[in-house]
Scaffold this motif. Sequence first.
Motif, mmCIF file in Angstrom:
data_model
loop_
_atom_site.group_PDB
_atom_site.id
_atom_site.type_symbol
_atom_site.label_atom_id
_atom_site.label_comp_id
_atom_site.label_asym_id
_atom_site.label_seq_id
_atom_site.Cartn_x
_atom_site.Cartn_y
_atom_site.Cartn_z
ATOM 1 N N GLU A 15 0.626 3.812 -3.293
ATOM 2 C CA GLU A 15 0.077 5.151 -3.099
ATOM 3 C C GLU A 15 1.050 6.247 -3.517
ATOM 4 O O GLU A 15 0.678 7.413 -3.570
ATOM 5 C CB GLU A 15 -0.341 5.338 -1.641
ATOM 6 C CG GLU A 15 -1.598 4.555 -1.285
ATOM 7 C CD GLU A 15 -2.050 4.797 0.145
ATOM 8 O OE1 GLU A 15 -1.215 5.283 0.952
ATOM 9 O OE2 GLU A 15 -3.216 4.497 0.457
ATOM 10 N N ARG A 16 2.289 5.873 -3.843
ATOM 11 C CA ARG A 16 3.242 6.859 -4.355
ATOM 12 C C ARG A 16 3.106 7.057 -5.865
ATOM 13 O O ARG A 16 3.698 7.966 -6.432
ATOM 14 C CB ARG A 16 4.677 6.428 -4.028
ATOM 15 C CG ARG A 16 5.042 6.559 -2.565
ATOM 16 C CD ARG A 16 6.543 6.543 -2.388
ATOM 17 N NE ARG A 16 7.126 5.262 -2.771
ATOM 18 C CZ ARG A 16 7.522 4.324 -1.916
ATOM 19 N NH1 ARG A 16 7.376 4.532 -0.611
ATOM 20 N NH2 ARG A 16 8.045 3.204 -2.341
ATOM 21 N N ARG A 63 -6.040 -2.611 0.256
ATOM 22 C CA ARG A 63 -6.999 -2.229 1.294
ATOM 23 C C ARG A 63 -7.927 -3.392 1.634
ATOM 24 O O ARG A 63 -8.258 -3.639 2.809
ATOM 25 C CB ARG A 63 -7.822 -1.037 0.807
ATOM 26 C CG ARG A 63 -7.035 0.254 0.626
ATOM 27 C CD ARG A 63 -6.675 0.874 1.938
ATOM 28 N NE ARG A 63 -6.035 2.175 1.763
ATOM 29 C CZ ARG A 63 -5.526 2.886 2.750
ATOM 30 N NH1 ARG A 63 -5.579 2.402 3.988
ATOM 31 N NH2 ARG A 63 -4.961 4.059 2.520
ATOM 32 N N SER A 82 -1.320 4.717 -13.494
ATOM 33 C CA SER A 82 -2.235 5.018 -12.394
ATOM 34 C C SER A 82 -3.359 3.992 -12.290
ATOM 35 O O SER A 82 -3.786 3.645 -11.177
ATOM 36 C CB SER A 82 -2.819 6.425 -12.569
ATOM 37 O OG SER A 82 -3.512 6.534 -13.800
ATOM 38 N N LEU A 91 0.830 -1.208 0.000
ATOM 39 C CA LEU A 91 0.000 0.000 0.000
ATOM 40 C C LEU A 91 0.862 1.254 0.000
ATOM 41 O O LEU A 91 0.574 2.226 -0.710
ATOM 42 C CB LEU A 91 -0.927 -0.019 1.212
ATOM 43 C CG LEU A 91 -2.020 1.055 1.255
ATOM 44 C CD1 LEU A 91 -2.951 0.918 0.071
ATOM 45 C CD2 LEU A 91 -2.801 0.942 2.561
ATOM 46 N N THR A 133 -4.032 -0.749 -5.173
ATOM 47 C CA THR A 133 -4.326 -0.094 -3.894
ATOM 48 C C THR A 133 -5.622 -0.631 -3.299
ATOM 49 O O THR A 133 -5.720 -0.908 -2.085
ATOM 50 C CB THR A 133 -4.425 1.426 -4.102
ATOM 51 O OG1 THR A 133 -3.179 1.917 -4.604
ATOM 52 C CG2 THR A 133 -4.755 2.132 -2.793
ATOM 53 N N PRO A 137 -10.551 3.874 -4.599
ATOM 54 C CA PRO A 137 -9.797 3.737 -5.857
ATOM 55 C C PRO A 137 -10.570 2.953 -6.914
ATOM 56 O O PRO A 137 -10.463 3.251 -8.110
ATOM 57 C CB PRO A 137 -8.513 3.020 -5.439
ATOM 58 C CG PRO A 137 -8.855 2.322 -4.161
ATOM 59 C CD PRO A 137 -9.850 3.199 -3.482
#
Length: 748
Positions: A309-310, A329, A318, A305, A325, A341
Motif C-alpha cells: 500500500e506504500r 486482502r 502500481s 499489505l 494488495t 484494487p
Amino acid sequence: MRTVLTMFGLRFAAGVARAWSGAAGREAFFSCACGTAEKAGAAGRSGGRERIRAAEKIRGATRARSLGALAGAALAASIIAAPANAAKKNPDTLPETTIQDLHYGDVLFYFYQDDDFEAITRLNAYEQWGLLSHHHDESQLLLGGLYLSLGLHNEAGKRFEALLTPQTPEGVRNRAWFYLAKVWYARGYLDRAEEAIRKVQGRLPTQLEAEKQHLFANILLRMGRFEEAASLLANWKGPADWMAYAQFNLGVAYIREGKLEQADPYLAKVGTMTTSRPELLALKDRANLAIGFAHLQANQPEPALVALERVRLNGPYSNKALLGTGWARAALGQYQDALNPWLELQGRDMLDAAVQESYLAVPYAFGKLAAASQSAEYYERAVTSFDSESLKLDEAIGRIQSGNMLDSLLGKDDDAHYGWFWQLRNLPDAPESRYLYTVLAGHDFQEGLKNYRDLAYLGKTLDRWAESMQAFSNMIDTREKAYAERLPKTDALLASGVLDNQQKMRDDLDARLKTIEAASDVAALGSPEERDQWERIQKIEAALADLPNDEENAALRDRLRLVKGVLYFRLNESFKARVWRERRTIKDLDLALHEAQSRWIRVDRARKSVPTNTGEFDARIASLQQRIDAIQLRLVDVAQKQNNYLAALAVKELQGQKDRLATYQIQARFALASMYDRAANVDQLNKDTKPKQKTESGEDVPEEAAPEGQPTDAAPGTEAAPAPQATPGETAAPIPAQPAPGSQEPKP
C-alpha cells in the motif's frame, strides 16, 4: 596540444556533465531499456509501457549518449588534467604532447567532429601505412577508446591490457578499467567485468568509488554469489543516494538467500525513505513491491499489505502492487476490500499481466461474496476480452514474422549516430507497436537492436565505398580512353624528330654568332633599320666606285664615307652589348631545350608505363571491390540472422503473452462451466426431492417450468475458487533481480 587521453576525456566530460546534472539525466540512465528489462523481471511487466514512455520523454532532454560518456572516460580519465602552463603536474593525468605526424592530426579532426567510425578507419589505415611513427601508443589508446564507444569491448580490452601499464598514471588506469567493467557488465560478460573491476587499485573519486562498489556488488549478484555481495555491501558507507541502492541490493541478496528477516529492515528503509526525485521514487516503489511479494510468498499477508500500500498508484509498478494488495486482502478473507484494487486494474491497459489476472480475480472475489450472477458476468467478460486480445496478438505475431519489424522500427529513426550508445526513440504507428513496449524493455532485444542498427550503418558505409570503387573504376576507364586518344599524336611527335631539329637550329645559331663575333660583323647584330641602312650604303658605295673620278663624284664619295662612318660608329658602340645579349638568349634557349628534352623523356616513359600503372590500379580496385562484395554478403547474412533472432525474441514474448491469455481463458471457461454445472445439479436435486401433488383422479400434477432465460440460483457457498494464473504466493513475481547497470545506479 594535449595528449589524446586528455582530448578524449574533455570531449566526453561534457557529455557526462550534461547527462548527470540533475535528476533528469539520472532518470534517463535509470530508465534505459536494458535496465528496465531487469526491473521488469523483479516486478513483472506491469507499467512497461509507462516506464518506456517516461524514459523517452526524459531522453528528449538528455542526449542518448549519456551512457556513452563512460567510453570516453575509459580512455581519458584525464578530464582533470592540468593546463600546459600549470605550475604543478597532476599525478593522475598523462603528460602533454605535441602533434608530430600530420596524419594523426587528420584523425583528430574527425575525432573532434564526433565521426568515430571515420577516425577508426583512418587510424587503422595510417597505422598500416606506417604514418603514425611518433604517436603509436597514443593512437592505439585512442583506438581502444573509439572501439569502446562503439561497443567493441574486446578490441578495447586488448589495447588497454597492452597499454595501461604500471607506468601509466594510476588515475588513468583505474578509470579505464572501471568504465570497461561497466561496458562488459552491461553486455553480459560478467567474468570479464569482474576481472576488469578487480584491476582498479586504490580509491577513485568519491562518486566513482561509490559507483564502483555498487557495480562490483551487481556483478556478484548477477553471478549468484549472494553471500559475497551481502558481505561487500554490509559495512559499506557512501553517498545517501548510493546507500539507498546498496540497501536495496543487499535486501535482494538476503531474499534470494531465503533470509526474509534480514532483508526486511533494509528494504523497509528504502521503501519508507522521503524523497522527491523520480529515480528514487521508482526505487522506493520497487523496494515496497519486492518486500510485499516476499511476504506474500511466505504467507504473511499483513506485512505484505503494509508494504504494497506504500506503492504509488501512478507509478510504473502500481499495477503489480494493486494485484498484490488484492491477494493480500483475499488472504485475510477481506474479499470486499480485495475487489477495490482489482476493479481499478480492470480499467487499465489489457496488455499488462496484472490487469489480465485481475479479470479472473474479480469474479473469484464475487464468488466468495456469494454473488454468483456477478461472478458469472465477469467471467464471461474475461473470456470475451481474452478472445479479442488473443486475436490481436495473432495479427501482431504474423506481422512480425513477415520480416518487416526492424525496418519499421528503424524507418523513422533520423539519428545518424551509431554504436553502443544509440537508443531507439520512437515506435512506428503500426498495430503491433502497442505490444513492442514490453519487448523493447528486454535487455537482449535492446542489445540486438543496437547490433542490427550498426549492421545497417555498416551496410550503408559499404554501399558508399562500393560506389567509390565504381567511381575509381570509371576514372581508370576515362584515363585509358584518354590515353588511347592521345597515343597516335604522341607517337607521331616522338617519331617526328622535332627536338633534334630544334637542337640543330640552336647549334647553327651558336656557330653563326661565333662567326659574327670573330669577323666583328657589327652590322649583322644591328637592328633591322640599321641593317637596311648598312646594306643601302654598301650598294651606293659599289655604284660610286664605277663612276668617273670627277669633282662631283668625289664629293658624293666623301659624304657617303661620313654617313658610313657615323653608322659604323653606332653599330660598333653597341656590338659587344648585342653579342652578350645574343649569348644570353642562346643560354635561355639551352634551358628551354633541356626542359623540352626532360619532358620528352617523361612523355616517352609515360607512354610506356601508363598501361602498367592503370593495370595495377585496376587490379587493386578489383581486389577491393571483391572484398567489399564478400563483406556485403556476410553483412547481409548476419543482418538476416540478427533480424530473425530479434523477430524470434519478439514472437517469443508475444507468444508468451498469448499463452498466458490462453491459460487465463481456459481457467475462466472452466470456472464458468463449473458454476453452471453446480447450478444445474442443484436444480435437478431440488426437482428430485420435491413432493409431487396428486389430482382428484390420483395422477401426478405436472411441474411448472421455470421462465425461459431465468437463472437458477446456485448455492454460492458451493462455488469452487477459480484457478487464476497465480495465487497470492504464485502471483508474486520472482524476487526482483539485480537491477541492470544504470537501472539502479544514480549518477550525481
